[in-house]
Write an enzyme that holds these catalytic residues in place. Structure first.
Site, PDB file in Angstrom:
ATOM      1  N   TYR A   1      42.141  -5.570  23.886  1.00 28.48           N
ATOM      2  CA  TYR A   1      43.302  -4.683  23.475  1.00 28.48           C
ATOM      3  C   TYR A   1      44.650  -5.229  23.929  1.00 28.48           C
ATOM      4  O   TYR A   1      45.656  -5.324  23.249  1.00 28.48           O
ATOM      5  CB  TYR A   1      43.387  -3.237  24.083  1.00 28.48           C
ATOM      6  CG  TYR A   1      42.190  -2.667  23.281  1.00 28.48           C
ATOM      7  CD1 TYR A   1      42.240  -1.953  21.869  1.00 28.48           C
ATOM      8  CD2 TYR A   1      41.089  -1.878  24.030  1.00 28.48           C
ATOM      9  CE1 TYR A   1      41.441  -1.265  21.242  1.00 28.48           C
ATOM     10  CE2 TYR A   1      40.060  -1.232  23.256  1.00 28.48           C
ATOM     11  CZ  TYR A   1      40.155  -0.929  21.983  1.00 28.48           C
ATOM     12  OH  TYR A   1      39.320   0.154  21.404  1.00 28.48           O
TER      13      TYR A   1
ATOM     14  N   GLU B   1      44.927  -0.526  11.400  1.00 29.48           N
ATOM     15  CA  GLU B   1      44.675  -1.762  11.557  1.00 29.48           C
ATOM     16  C   GLU B   1      43.133  -2.102  12.124  1.00 29.48           C
ATOM     17  O   GLU B   1      42.860  -2.695  12.879  1.00 29.48           O
ATOM     18  CB  GLU B   1      45.604  -2.472  12.786  1.00 29.48           C
ATOM     19  CG  GLU B   1      45.448  -1.799  14.092  1.00 29.48           C
ATOM     20  CD  GLU B   1      46.150  -2.611  15.227  1.00 29.48           C
ATOM     21  OE1 GLU B   1      46.238  -4.006  14.979  1.00 29.48           O
ATOM     22  OE2 GLU B   1      46.421  -2.093  16.274  1.00 29.48           O
TER      23      GLU B   1
ATOM     24  N   GLU C   1      35.828  -6.986   8.942  1.00 27.52           N
ATOM     25  CA  GLU C   1      35.692  -5.875   9.857  1.00 27.52           C
ATOM     26  C   GLU C   1      35.354  -4.529   9.562  1.00 27.52           C
ATOM     27  O   GLU C   1      35.296  -3.472  10.297  1.00 27.52           O
ATOM     28  CB  GLU C   1      36.713  -6.100  11.242  1.00 27.52           C
ATOM     29  CG  GLU C   1      36.719  -7.366  11.770  1.00 27.52           C
ATOM     30  CD  GLU C   1      37.649  -7.537  12.881  1.00 27.52           C
ATOM     31  OE1 GLU C   1      38.238  -6.679  13.365  1.00 27.52           O
ATOM     32  OE2 GLU C   1      37.872  -8.520  13.367  1.00 27.52           O
TER      33      GLU C   1
END
Lengths: 621, 621
Positions: free
Chosen positions: B311, B423, B432
């Site tokens: 992150y 996102e 993804e």
């Protein structure tokens, strides 16, 4: 009911089938009427052709009949599944494509459930079959024992060779061992060499359409000479024939007239007739039958001692010893004139005498031409020496033959030989190290002495041999792809005439036995494109003057079974476009303790070098 | 002495060498004079060029100097070995061929003994280099750590592209990881795209001949613009430059005049000057440096929970969040007129909120344009939720933001959203599983609601990337060849412009996320032939209207580092002849628990289908 029976031949090709063209739910009737027409199996559509998942959402797929109609034995021995003809996985219509994918997978899954042995996939509608291949490939990854055969026409399509269609498909599926091909045979046939390619492919069935037949004077169906020889060739290569009545109106016509006989009976009878006219297998063919396309590791006669059984097999090869006897006799007559015959004694040494067949051939040759002989029988295998010494006693050869238990490379001979006789040849000539052995033995050969054989040459030629390729691949390692195998090539298609590779002459001044040869093979444009899985190797040996011995196909000695060919595989099969050249490099490498080959292709594409440093395959010195 | 120093750049290209052309036994002098001229290493002939084993039987090979002259550290850091130029392994003369083989092997063995890091192999005399490759390949099988570089001219030979020479050689050697190439650079250069190919090859060194130089007004050597940009490109790709004074008379001339300065100093200085003029690395380049050509497994953000570190890295990407903020602001302004601004409240849901950067961007956007917002922050990773809840307290967002700890696919939303912000994109866009997640989330998007991003498209293009290929190959199994990797492509040559593959639009009526695309790439004939090791994948996303975000090279968002490209390897590299087409098929497949890609090439040659059924690589749902 089999088409016929050929002594010793249990190939699948004696069973013929019948294609059921129209979808039916009365599959029991379809089978029983076909069996009563003499067929052994039916090719059965699996699903109602109207079915489209996008239009019939939620519907149980309308498979033909029921799995309960036949026992699983009946399903597996009498039924081949046929996938829906309309399946088109490479069209532009997204809905049709997804429908096709779903039906293809459902049908193959259903066929597996039924335990049929094989399924036929429809001929693709367009050349680019990538998506079709992807779907089949996905199924192949988890398929049970079922074979899947893609149908392709044997006759070339307009501008497109049907082999190319097949080639793209099976390459995408990575030569999967359960993926085969079934050829549709109609009236037109491609050139003979283009047909021959298919013999090396995993060709499982030929679908012989009634449209392929002519009508003879009496109104009966018959095949052209070319078609006859094609079917005969297929029989000889274990391909099953399946009749298909593409002219269905004939069928209707016949039944309309109250003639209840299935019209396919006539075609089936014709095919059975062709089968029964097959030449009977020769003794040699019957012997070879069990070895066809079966990979064997080559002998290592220098490092290992042969077993009695091996000697026994080879000693039965009468032709080979007759040729030796002829050669020895010719050499004796050249060496000793009739005038000297009673006074002069020739020193003949059999190097690698084994259990004595060449000693016997030598003595017989001398007797035939009335020459005197002193024979030394040199043998390194102590077990063979035991048998040989007994033989000498039994035959009363004690005064003629001296037995020497020794490796010829290290023997200290008491005198020089006039004639050196050996049989140290492998399938590829020098591959059992005859050159190295005879170079060692020529120390005790007189300067003007004769070696029998006096020379030998290896030959090599490219072949399509998908069965061999898959067998090598199934070992799942690199080293098996870099090993040469002794094999009776049968379901293998030669793609160009074999060419000479290495020649060794004895006696010789040059004992450097390293060799390098670059070979260029021309593929006839008639053949079309082809896939090279590897190379068939052979030899031809000059025993003495015009007396030769060999297995090179164009000059092979008839009725000789001591040698099968040798097979050098390629790690990745090489596609050779129609009319292209194939460039092959072959090396014979020598190190202090071993001899090995390296090989590589540099055109039309480049392969890696096979077997560097003999890492996978070598023959010990 | 390095050519210069660039902040953060420790590539080998800052060391330059000097080729010693004439054989000498005073190797100490050769090295010290080169070092004092500013070079870091010398390329040293290993053996007296007169030596021929066939003529000098029994002689100890006349290697130059002695291993004792330098310490092993000196040998390894300052000397590159150069094999005898006369070596010719593919000529017709048997004696010369066997001499060549012996000397080649002796020299490589000697170089290994000296522990030099690399050796240069002479340019082959003829195109067909099969025997040369065989000898080198034999040595490569047992080579220590030494690199072996084959010299080839960068300029095309008459009728023959030197790349083809290299390609045949390295294919025969099976892309061995210790076999590299060194390019000789002289006055003439091939077209730019033909040069670019080499960047994807294992290009280790460029031998810059003095003949490549022009003379400037003041009589000093200089390079043409094209040569300058070539050398600059080489520097940027870790290629070492080595100067070679092919015009040796110059050398003699200078020393004859009592000028003891090595004339190569001028060339070396020029090269150093070019090095020092290199653009400094940008912040993004410095960040990426450690990731260049380094294969990473793609994230599995649905199955795994990201770590704080991940992150942290992504949150630093200011450009990305600026673009989101712009897109959200534009959407808000479109959705709420200025008149309604104070009365209307927009429901915005951030799905996959992570640790909150998009929540922040949304609130900022609303503030900028004076719109009212109610934000739901939906996040499935319970660890990220902890951070996010703290952030809300710290920032005092309690009245604006509702935190939802839930997988968006299963959340029972209390109201419908005007705007859905996410996102979820991977390097290849949908890889993804953004499509599956957003299809799940669109249940709670108003019929006329907006998704940011509103669409995204994957792009793909063929590349030469030998380093990546060898890294994949070194795993020694099939599954690594059927896996996609996230990688900063650097020493990789794009061979054709990337093309769009799959597009997903949100919201959508069609939630069937299976896709199939056939792509045809045109290779410019200017490029010459090339080898495709795999495909570089990218994406471009439309966030809202004209605001996009992406890494597709021609339209890439500048200064964004959240995504590297993705690399889809090929199991066997595919050779594409000059001007040929490459046909690629790409599938996105979906099953109940996973999504995967399959891919295959059907032209110019056919590859097997990669990753059938997602057997090697898949993304879990």
């Amino acid at each position: 009911m089999p088409l016929g029976q050929r002594a010793g031949d249990n190939s699948e090709s004696r069973y013929a089938g019948c294609e059921i063209l129209r979808h039916t739910d009365d599959i029991e009737e379809a089978l029983s009427s076909s069996l009563s027409a003499g067929f052994d199996f039916i090719v059965l559509p699996l699903t109602n052709p109207e079915y489209r998942p996008s239009k019939n959402a939620g519907l149980v797929p309308p498979f033909c009949g029921s799995d309960l109609v036949f026992s699983s034995t009946q399903w597996s021995s009498h039924v081949v599944g046929k996938l829906s003809d309309w399946i088109d996985l490479d069209g532009d219509d997204d809905v049709a494509r997804l429908d096709s994918e779903l039906v293809l997978k459902k049908e193959l899954s259903w066929a597996g459930h039924l335990s049929v042995q094989a399924c036929l996939l429809p001929t693709p509608k367009v050349f680019g079959c990538a998506n079709y291949a992807r779907c089949v490939n996905q199924v192949l990854q988890g398929l049970g024992n079922m074979q899947v055969c893609k149908r392709d026409p044997i006759s070339n399509r307009l501008l497109n060779d049907s082999w190319e269609w097949w080639h793209m498909f099976r390459t995408l599926c990575e030569y999967h061992s359960q993926l085969g091909v079934a050829l549709d045979i109609t009236a037109s046939l491609p050139p003979a060499s283009a047909i021959k390619r298919w013999i090396g492919e995993p060709l499982k069935a030929a679908i012989l359409h009634t449209s392929a037949f002519l009508t003879n004077k009496r109104g009966y169906p018959c095949l052209s000479k070319r078609h006859q020889s094609l079917i005969t060739m297929l029989f000889n290569h274990s391909v099953q024939v399946c009749c298909s009545c593409s002219l269905c109106f004939t069928f209707d016509h016949w039944t309309d007239n109250g003639n209840s006989q299935d019209p396919l009976i006539l075609y089936r009878d014709y095919v059975a007739n062709l089968y029964r006219k097959l030449d009977p297998l020769t003794t040699q063919e019957q012997f070879e039958l069990g070895y066809r396309d079966f990979l064997q590791a080559p002998l290592q006669p220098l490092m290992d001692n042969l077993e009695a059984q091996t000697y026994e097999t080879f000693e039965k090869d009468a032709t080979k010893y007759d040729q030796y006897q002829n050669a020895i006799r010719a050499a004796l007559v050249d060496r000793v004139s009739d005038a000297e015959a009673s006074t002069k004694t020739i020193v003949l040494m059999v190097v690698g005498a084994g259990r004595g067949p060449l000693v016997r051939a030598s003595l017989k040759a001398a007797e035939e031409c009335g020459r005197n002989l002193r024979v030394y029988a040199v043998e390194k295998n102590p077990n063979a020496v035991v048998t040989l010494s007994r033989l000498i006693k039994i035959e009363g050869w004690e005064d003629l033959v001296e037995l020497v238990s020794c490796d010829m490379r290290h023997w200290d001979a008491p005198e020089q030989a006039d004639i050196l006789v050996s049989e140290l040849l492998g399938s590829f000539g020098d591959n059992e190290l005859s050159p190295e052995c005879l170079d060692g033995a020529q120390r005790f050969l007189k300067k003007d002495g004769i070696s029998i054989p006096s020379s030998y040459t290896s030959y090599i030629g490219p072949v399509t041999a998908s069965k061999l390729y898959n067998d090598v691949k199934s070992y799942n390692d690199l080293s098996h792809f870099e090993t040469a195998y002794v094999v009776k090539l049968h379901n293998a298609a030669p793609l160009a005439a074999p060419q000479p590779v290495f020649t060794f002459v004895h006696p010789t001044d040059n004992t450097d036995n390293r060799r390098y040869k670059r070979l260029v093979f021309n593929f006839s444009p008639d053949t079309g494109s082809a896939l090279v899985h590897g190379f068939g190797g052979y030899f031809d040996a000059v025993l003495y003057k015009d007396i030769h011995l060999g297995i090179e196909p164009s000059t092979a000695t008839p009725n000789m079974f001591s040698w099968f060919s040798i097979f050098f595989p390629l790690r990745t099969p090489i596609y050779v476009p129609a009319g292209a050249l194939l460039e092959l490099h072959f090396w014979r490498c020598v190190a202090p303790t071993k001899v090995w080959y390296e090989w590589s292709v540099t055109s039309p594409t480049v392969s890696p070098l096979h077997n560097p440093n003999g890492r996978s395959y070598w023959v010990g010195l």
